[in-house]
Design a protein around this motif. Structure first.
Motif, short mmCIF file in Angstrom:
data_model
loop_
_atom_site.label_atom_id
_atom_site.label_comp_id
_atom_site.label_asym_id
_atom_site.label_seq_id
_atom_site.Cartn_x
_atom_site.Cartn_y
_atom_site.Cartn_z
N THR A 189 -101.89 -81.77 -20.19
CA THR A 189 -100.62 -82.17 -20.80
C THR A 189 -99.94 -83.18 -19.91
OG1 THR A 189 -100.34 -80.03 -21.90
CG2 THR A 189 -98.37 -81.37 -21.62
N LEU A 205 -97.30 -84.48 -23.99
CA LEU A 205 -98.35 -84.71 -24.98
C LEU A 205 -99.64 -84.07 -24.49
CD1 LEU A 205 -97.83 -88.49 -25.90
CD2 LEU A 205 -97.02 -86.48 -27.16
N VAL A 222 -100.68 -91.54 -30.67
CA VAL A 222 -99.89 -90.31 -30.58
C VAL A 222 -99.76 -89.73 -31.98
CG1 VAL A 222 -97.66 -89.32 -29.98
CG2 VAL A 222 -98.62 -91.16 -28.58
N GLU A 223 -100.06 -88.43 -32.08
CA GLU A 223 -100.04 -87.79 -33.39
C GLU A 223 -99.79 -86.29 -33.22
OE1 GLU A 223 -103.55 -87.10 -36.46
OE2 GLU A 223 -102.98 -89.22 -36.37
N GLY A 280 -97.71 -84.40 -31.52
CA GLY A 280 -97.59 -83.86 -30.16
C GLY A 280 -98.83 -84.01 -29.31
N GLN A 281 -99.78 -84.81 -29.79
CA GLN A 281 -101.02 -85.03 -29.04
C GLN A 281 -101.22 -86.51 -28.77
OE1 GLN A 281 -104.04 -83.25 -31.62
NE2 GLN A 281 -104.04 -81.41 -30.35
N LEU A 282 -101.87 -86.80 -27.67
CA LEU A 282 -102.34 -88.15 -27.39
C LEU A 282 -103.83 -88.13 -27.61
CD1 LEU A 282 -101.98 -91.04 -26.44
CD2 LEU A 282 -102.12 -90.24 -24.07
#
Length: 230
Positions: free
Chosen positions: A78, A86, A98-99, A101-103
């Protein structure tokens, strides 16, 4: 890279220096990186013998550093980006995105850290160039160039000829903190000092600068704890 055997084994970065007259061992308090400086003509066997002689001190020093000090960036880690955490996850296609809450990082997982670092630097340049241009317009001055570095001693600088330099790791901080650093350096285009007149310029373009400077004093060191590649 030499490794000191034991539990756990310790990686040691060997640095040959023409100015070194003796062996010198250092441990970074930020990320736990171990560096052994040695004279140019010294043999690695001699360096390892010195290292073994310092093993007790070295392990004690490393144990005193919080486990959270060094964080390797890779899939599953993270990472804060513009102040928001992220989760790095596998992605498809060519570019990072970025989507939810994720990279999402496509490609070879072994290269994820390096790819994330490159992506962050592009994003940092975009944000810092925009903030610098905005503040420069407010003070009626212009800067001559903008460069990014991975500096530990300062977050930014402004030279007498208007060259701005920033740490790209500012992109990990909240946007208002990055903006404050841009305001701080652009104000030097007006006053190349830290006089009361200078701080009046800063206050005029970034009234809540004290809050953001406080964030850097309290949390800035954490931005240096992320390792993106070995």
């Amino acid at each position: 890279m030499p490794v000191l055997p034991g539990s756990p084994p310790v990686e040691v970065h060997l640095k040959r220096s023409a100015r070194a007259r003796r062996f010198s061992l250092r441990v970074s308090r930020l990320d736990g990186k171990v560096t052994l400086s040695i004279p140019t003509r010294a043999r690695e066997a001699e360096a390892m013998a010195f290292l073994r002689g310092q093993e007790g001190w070295l392990r004690q020093t490393l144990s005193a550093i919080p486990e959270t000090a060094a964080r390797t960036v890779g899939l599953g880690a993270t990472l804060p980006v513009e102040g928001l955490p992220l989760l790095l996850a596998p992605g498809s296609g060519r570019g990072l995105r970025v989507e939810n809450g994720q990279l999402l990082v496509p490609g070879d997982p072994a290269l994820a850290g390096a790819r994330v670092a490159a992506w962050l630097k592009v994003l940092a340049r975009d944000r810092l160039a925009s903030a610098s241009a905005r503040y420069a317009a407010r003070v009626g001055r212009s800067y001559s160039s903008l460069a990014l570095r991975d500096t530990r001693s300062r977050w930014g600088s402004c030279s007498p000829d208007g060259r701005l330099m920033y740490s790209w790791r500012l992109i990990l901080a909240p946007p208002a903190v990055l903006d404050y650093v841009a305001a701080h350096e652009v104000a030097h285009l007006v006053e190349l000092n830290h006089s009361p007149a200078y701080w009046r310029v800063v206050t005029g373009i970034c009234p809540d600068w004290r809050q953001h400077r406080g964030w850097l004093h309290e949390h800035g060191s954490t931005l240096h704890r992320f390792r993106f590649q070995d």
